[in-house]
Motif scaffolding. Structure first.
Motif, PDB file in Angstrom:
ATOM      1  N   LEU A  15     121.891  20.281 -24.367  1.00 50.02           N
ATOM      2  CA  LEU A  15     122.663  19.769 -25.498  1.00 50.02           C
ATOM      3  C   LEU A  15     123.873  20.671 -25.704  1.00 50.02           C
ATOM      4  O   LEU A  15     123.750  21.890 -25.739  1.00 50.02           O
ATOM      5  N   ARG A  49     108.386  11.257 -29.124  1.00 48.44           N
ATOM      6  CA  ARG A  49     109.393  12.283 -28.824  1.00 48.44           C
ATOM      7  C   ARG A  49     110.765  11.777 -29.263  1.00 48.44           C
ATOM      8  O   ARG A  49     111.142  10.664 -28.912  1.00 48.44           O
ATOM      9  N   ARG A  50     111.486  12.576 -29.992  1.00 42.49           N
ATOM     10  CA  ARG A  50     112.800  12.132 -30.460  1.00 42.49           C
ATOM     11  C   ARG A  50     113.737  11.911 -29.280  1.00 42.49           C
ATOM     12  O   ARG A  50     113.603  12.554 -28.231  1.00 42.49           O
ATOM     13  N   GLY A 109     115.298  14.862 -27.790  1.00 45.35           N
ATOM     14  CA  GLY A 109     114.370  15.976 -27.620  1.00 45.35           C
ATOM     15  C   GLY A 109     114.524  16.695 -26.291  1.00 45.35           C
ATOM     16  O   GLY A 109     114.547  17.920 -26.235  1.00 45.35           O
ATOM     17  N   ARG A 110     114.677  15.927 -25.233  1.00 49.31           N
ATOM     18  CA  ARG A 110     114.766  16.555 -23.911  1.00 49.31           C
ATOM     19  C   ARG A 110     116.004  17.449 -23.818  1.00 49.31           C
ATOM     20  O   ARG A 110     115.935  18.574 -23.318  1.00 49.31           O
ATOM     21  N   LYS A 136     117.459  19.039 -26.024  1.00 47.77           N
ATOM     22  CA  LYS A 136     117.335  20.245 -26.836  1.00 47.77           C
ATOM     23  C   LYS A 136     116.428  21.294 -26.195  1.00 47.77           C
ATOM     24  O   LYS A 136     116.681  22.488 -26.325  1.00 47.77           O
ATOM     25  N   VAL A 137     115.393  20.855 -25.518  1.00 47.24           N
ATOM     26  CA  VAL A 137     114.462  21.843 -24.946  1.00 47.24           C
ATOM     27  C   VAL A 137     114.896  22.340 -23.568  1.00 47.24           C
ATOM     28  O   VAL A 137     114.338  23.303 -23.052  1.00 47.24           O
ATOM     29  N   THR A 138     115.891  21.671 -22.985  1.00 46.85           N
ATOM     30  CA  THR A 138     116.366  22.128 -21.678  1.00 46.85           C
ATOM     31  C   THR A 138     117.638  22.959 -21.809  1.00 46.85           C
ATOM     32  O   THR A 138     118.130  23.493 -20.821  1.00 46.85           O
ATOM     33  N   GLY A 139     118.188  23.022 -23.004  1.00 46.55           N
ATOM     34  CA  GLY A 139     119.446  23.747 -23.187  1.00 46.55           C
ATOM     35  C   GLY A 139     120.655  22.937 -22.756  1.00 46.55           C
ATOM     36  O   GLY A 139     121.763  23.455 -22.673  1.00 46.55           O
TER      37      GLY A 139
END
Lengths: 818, 164
Positions: free
Chosen positions: A28, A16-17, A20-21, A23-26
């Protein structure tokens, strides 16, 4: 490097980049997600004329509009900017002249966006319309009025010519000469994130701007220049870019506007461009007309190439001088051309400026070259795969133009892609209407020289360690989605033997990170990566020296792996990484190290030899399968195979994603993307307007249109690269367009010699074929371009030394060799 | 025209909680979520209903929040990316996007995840074609969609396993 031999813990493992976290939780935070108390909003007034003199700007009414705090015009910005020192030709807000529909003329800063928009309508601008230059041929035919008062002559911005060995002679001595014309329409990046910036004065009264820029360092320099504020009083934070693809490389007028407004007002000022404005900012793919003459022997050996290109530059210089070079310089890297000549001309036109888009200047000639090879193979009755294999450059070769090829996996790529696509079983053997096409490409892992001349490193990294075991990596590199933060984390984690969870990456902030030139030319993995290796190795050496006595071994026998530090010959004993850091910090004090990277000096020594060299080239080979409906011209692509020579995949999930993403962008521009313009009728101003400045009209592939892509990564670590990793962000886009064109020929026997390849063009070619005419659609003439006398350089094998020489001297030298 | 227009006040159910909010009546749901409720996870890519980046769920249905007036959302259940996480843990869709390469720059990601969540709620075992069709309104410029499709497939498998 011994770590390439060591078993790798992090590098090469799917993972996992690191961002990554977020980006997928909004969580960022992109530039437009930022807000500050007392923040004001800026809006830009843009020119409705493609070419006009700005006679006056009256902003009095706008200034009196409720909520308006400031109106800026060209008079507020006397100093021009430009990403390249030879093309400093643009003002944040136009002063005397506007050069495309969308050129910013004035800015309103108000308490809310709505008030700013209302006030824009109150600004009275008097324009005196000038004749617009609609395309490069138009610009050649109409040197007056000049769009800029600099450049080569008339409306020619850049005009370049290079000849490496006597190409006329090479073509005369060939068994035949293939001569083709190609056209590649312009297209744009279309990043999902519209550019946004927020500028404010920090607690010390210094200017800070957070902006969606790929190149915070260059923006920093340009802000200092334009605002006449020392660089030490400006901090540029590159927020994570919601896609870049080259579109956020140039500084934008809006970035200067909010910065200036923040300085004047002492309040935070934000701007978010609309989608329509993003089409005007552009800096995307140049439309290029090409003429290609290639000499071939009857055995299928290439004897030389003469390439001519004509670029539609748009209204400003942007990266244009480099783009112009790139329509030629990388052409001889994939195949051996004993002689090579290229002439390139960029013309100013009254359209949004073109610049770097993924592949920067090279997809256009690559398209022509790879389609022409297909035609040559057809003429020779040879498998296009065999023709390519026969002419490949070899590892360590110099090209006729003095580029050092370095490592190459192109032959492996070709063989692999042929195998996984069943090339031999399919080519010429699929039913009518279905076909396969093949093409190759190469790209630089970073450009050999910086955009502005200097002798400093291209990238710097600082790594800081403390007793908690946390590793912090500081680097000016910018995360634009490509995974540069993950690259840095993986390299440092591998070198120090920890996992990426212990590494925190701080990037793209000129206030706290060492300079990295930016996220362009696929340079981050190799340059920031090599700097990171150096910094991390220095730290590891300090740690090893501090703990080796306790471990009862020598410093170079200390192993760092999976959060443990131990002696190579006593793997059972040892200590945790945190214990090692604690011990080292007690002995040595605070632990930190820096690393930097400068690319090797290129072998060519002629003027202009700085564009094209790279420490390592990636290579790709692609097969596209296409189905063509002969009644409608509709093109369906069921599958694409791509083999990419990446050296080593640092994180295979991301590497594969870059390949598929590149294929997607290539196929999308091959089939439909067009940044094109039309003239309004005279009664409606006659302006030159963008055909489709919206995402609905500017077509791109959706999930439904995208075929399956089968990816093969060819891994043979490159010695110039960190852990052997070459670029992957740009290369795999490049062969898709010609492979599609070649597949269409295999399917229905027509040649579409221009991009995009749309159903109407296929139908026209099929109709021509049915009427017994040449089954081809593409340009049918090449204008007379006043190219200069070429710079003549002898190829390495003709006694050259990499310097310019006289053509007569070349002939004598060649005779002497014979 | 007044610089500060009149405001309206209403309460929406946002991510399962009552969210009273006052805003200028011309504002879209996207603007109110981002500017008035501070939920910036929902992105805007065009404000014209063309790109899908602003997708949220309204009463369980994917809606382009840039085309919906916030005024019309009083009392309705709005779900945004901020409400997807399960406490400190990622939702299987989020984990799959992060692990499978479904998110590169991340800008389209919240919108695609919301679209995918609605898809899996009505169709727990979609085919690849059904996934592609459901996500065709969400543009992505980075991934080429393949790893997005793979992420949704992988999450669907996990979610089905959870149910049994």
């Amino acid at each position: 490097m011994n770590e390439t031999k060591k078993r790798l813990d992090v590098i090469g493992k799917p993972r996992r980049r690191v961002d990554g976290r977020a980006k997928v939780t909004g969580q960022l935070r992109f530039a437009d997600d930022l807000a500050l108390p007392r923040m004001l909003h800026a809006k830009l007034l843009r020119s409705p004329h493609p070419h006009a003199i700005v006679e006056s700007v009256d902003a009095e009414k706008a200034r009196r509009h409720p909520g308006v705090k400031l109106v800026l015009t060209g008079q507020d910005f006397p100093v021009p900017f430009g990403i390249m020192p030879v093309s400093v030709d643009e003002y944040p807000l136009a002063r005397e002249r506007v050069r495309y529909v969308g050129d910013p003329v004035a800015a309103v800063i108000a308490s809310d966006e709505q008030s700013a928009v209302e006030a824009l309508a109150l600004i009275e601008v008097r324009y005196k319309a000038l004749r617009p230059v609609c395309g490069p041929q138009d610009g050649l035919e109409h040197p007056e009025p000049r769009i800029h008062d600099y450049g080569e002559q008339g409306n020619i911005h850049r005009n370049q010519a290079y000849e490496f060995g006597d190409v006329d002679e090479a073509l005369r001595n060939a068994d035949f000469v293939a001569e083709d014309l190609f056209f590649y329409e312009g297209n744009t990046h279309l990043p999902m994130e519209q550019q946004a910036s927020l500028a404010f004065l920090d607690q010390d009264g210094k200017l800070q701007i957070s902006s969606s820029t790929q190149n915070p360092h260059y923006l920093h320099r340009q802000l200092s220049r334009v605002l006449q504020v020392p660089e030490s009083r400006i901090r540029v934070v590159a927020t994570p870019n919601g896609g870049g693809f080259g579109g956020k490389c140039d500084p934008g007028g809006h970035e200067f506007v909010v910065s200036k407004a923040a300085l004047v007002l002492g309040r935070p000022v934000k701007i978010g461009l609309t989608r329509e404005e993003v089409f005007y900012v552009h800096r995307g793919r140049h439309p290029v007309l090409m003429k290609m003459k290639t000499g071939v022997t009857k055995e299928g050996k290439l004897t030389g190439m003469h390439l001519q290109t004509l670029l539609d530059g748009g209204g400003y210089g942007s990266h244009g001088p480099a783009s112009t070079f790139y329509t030629g310089v990388l052409t001889p890297v994939t195949y051996h051309y004993p002689r090579f000549k290229f002439e390139a001309c960029r013309v100013f036109t009254n359209k949004p400026a073109c610049g770097p888009k993924r592949g920067h200047g090279t997809p256009q000639p690559r398209f022509g070259q790879e389609v022409q090879l297909d035609k040559i193979a057809e003429r020779l009755g040879m498998d296009p795969l065999e023709l390519r294999l026969k002419n490949l450059t070899k590892a360590g070769d110099l090209t006729a133009s003095w580029l050092r090829v370095g490592s190459t996996g192109l032959e492996d790529c070709l063989r692999k892609v042929a195998e996984i696509s069943d090339w031999k079983g399919k080519r010429g053997k699929l039913p009518q209407g279905r076909g396969v096409g093949l093409a190759c490409s190469t790209y630089m892992s970073g450009a050999g020289v910086a955009i502005y001349w200097n002798k400093m490193p291209h990238s710097g990294v600082q790594v800081l360690l403390d007793r908690s075991g946390t590793v912090v990596v500081y680097c000016g590199a910018t995360e634009i989605g490509q995974g540069s933060d993950d690259v840095l984390a993986a390299i440092v984690a591998e070198t120090l033997g920890v996992d990426t969870g212990s590494v925190r990456v701080v990037t793209g902030d000129t206030g706290i990170t060492p300079v990295d030139l930016g996220s362009y030319s696929s340079r981050v993995t190799i340059m920031a990566g090599n700097a990171a290796v150096q910094a991390a190795e220095r730290l590891r050496a300090s740690l090893a020296a501090a703990v080796c006595e306790t471990l009862g071994t020598l410093p170079d026998r200390v192993v760092f792996s999976q959060g443990k530090v131990f002696a190579a010959d006593n793997t059972g004993a040892g200590m945790s990484f945190v214990e090692a850091v604690t011990m080292a910090e007690a002995q040595l004090g605070t632990l930190s190290a820096v690393g930097s990277y400068s690319p090797p000096k290129p072998p060519g020594r002629y003027k202009g030899a700085g564009v094209g060299p790279s420490p390592a080239y990636s290579f790709s080979a692609c097969v596209v399968e296409a189905e063509v409906d002969e009644r409608t011209g509709w093109i369906h692509v069921p599958k694409i195979w791509m083999a990419h020579d990446i050296g080593r995949a640092l994180n295979p999930v991301l590497a594969r994603g870059q390949v598929i993403g590149g294929v997607y962008m290539g196929l999308s521009e091959a089939l439909m993307e067009e940044q094109s313009f039309r003239r309004l009728p005279e009664k409606l101003s006659g302006a030159l307007v963008h055909r489709a400045p919206s995402m609905l009209d500017y077509k791109s592939l959706t999930a439904l249109d995208m075929p399956e892509v089968e990816v093969a990564l060819i891994e043979d670590p490159d010695p110039n690269c960190p852990y052997g990793a070459k670029e992957v962000g740009q290369g795999p886009l490049l062969p898709v367009m010609p492979a599609l064109a070649n597949a269409i020929f295999d399917a229905v026997g027509v040649r579409i010699d221009e991009i995009p390849i749309t159903p109407d063009k296929v139908l026209r070619a099929l109709e021509a074929k049915a009427e017994g005419k040449a089954p081809r659609v593409g340009p049918d003439s090449y204008p007379s371009v006043p190219y200069p006398e070429p710079t003549f350089v002898l190829p390495p094998w003709e006694g050259g030394d990499g310097n310019e020489s006289r053509k007569g001297g070349e002939k004598r030298a060649a005779a002497a060799v014979v | 025209m007044a610089a500060i227009p009149e405001r309206v006040h209403l309460t929406m159910q946002v991510n399962g909680e009552a969210a009273p909010v006052s805003f200028a009546p011309y504002k879209t749901l996207l603007e109110v979520l981002r500017e008035d409720l501070g939920l910036t996870g929902t992105k805007h890519g065009c404000e014209l209903g063309e790109c899908g980046a602003c997708t949220v769920l309204v009463d369980g249905q994917p809606v382009l929040s840039c085309l919906a007036l916030a005024l019309e959302c009083g009392g309705r259940a709005i779900e945004t990316i901020e409400g997807v996480q399960r406490g400190p843990e990622l939702h299987p869709l989020q984990a799959a996007f992060a692990d499978c390469g479904g998110s590169q720059c991340g800008y389209c990601t919240p919108g695609v995840i919301m679209t995918a969540k609605a898809l899996l709620a009505r169709n727990p075992a979609p085919t690849r074609d059904e996934i592609r069709e459901a996500t065709a309104g969400n543009l992505c410029r980075c991934t080429g969609y393949q790893q997005i499709t793979e992420a949704i497939e992988s999450a669907a498998t996990l979610l089905r396993a959870e149910r049994t």
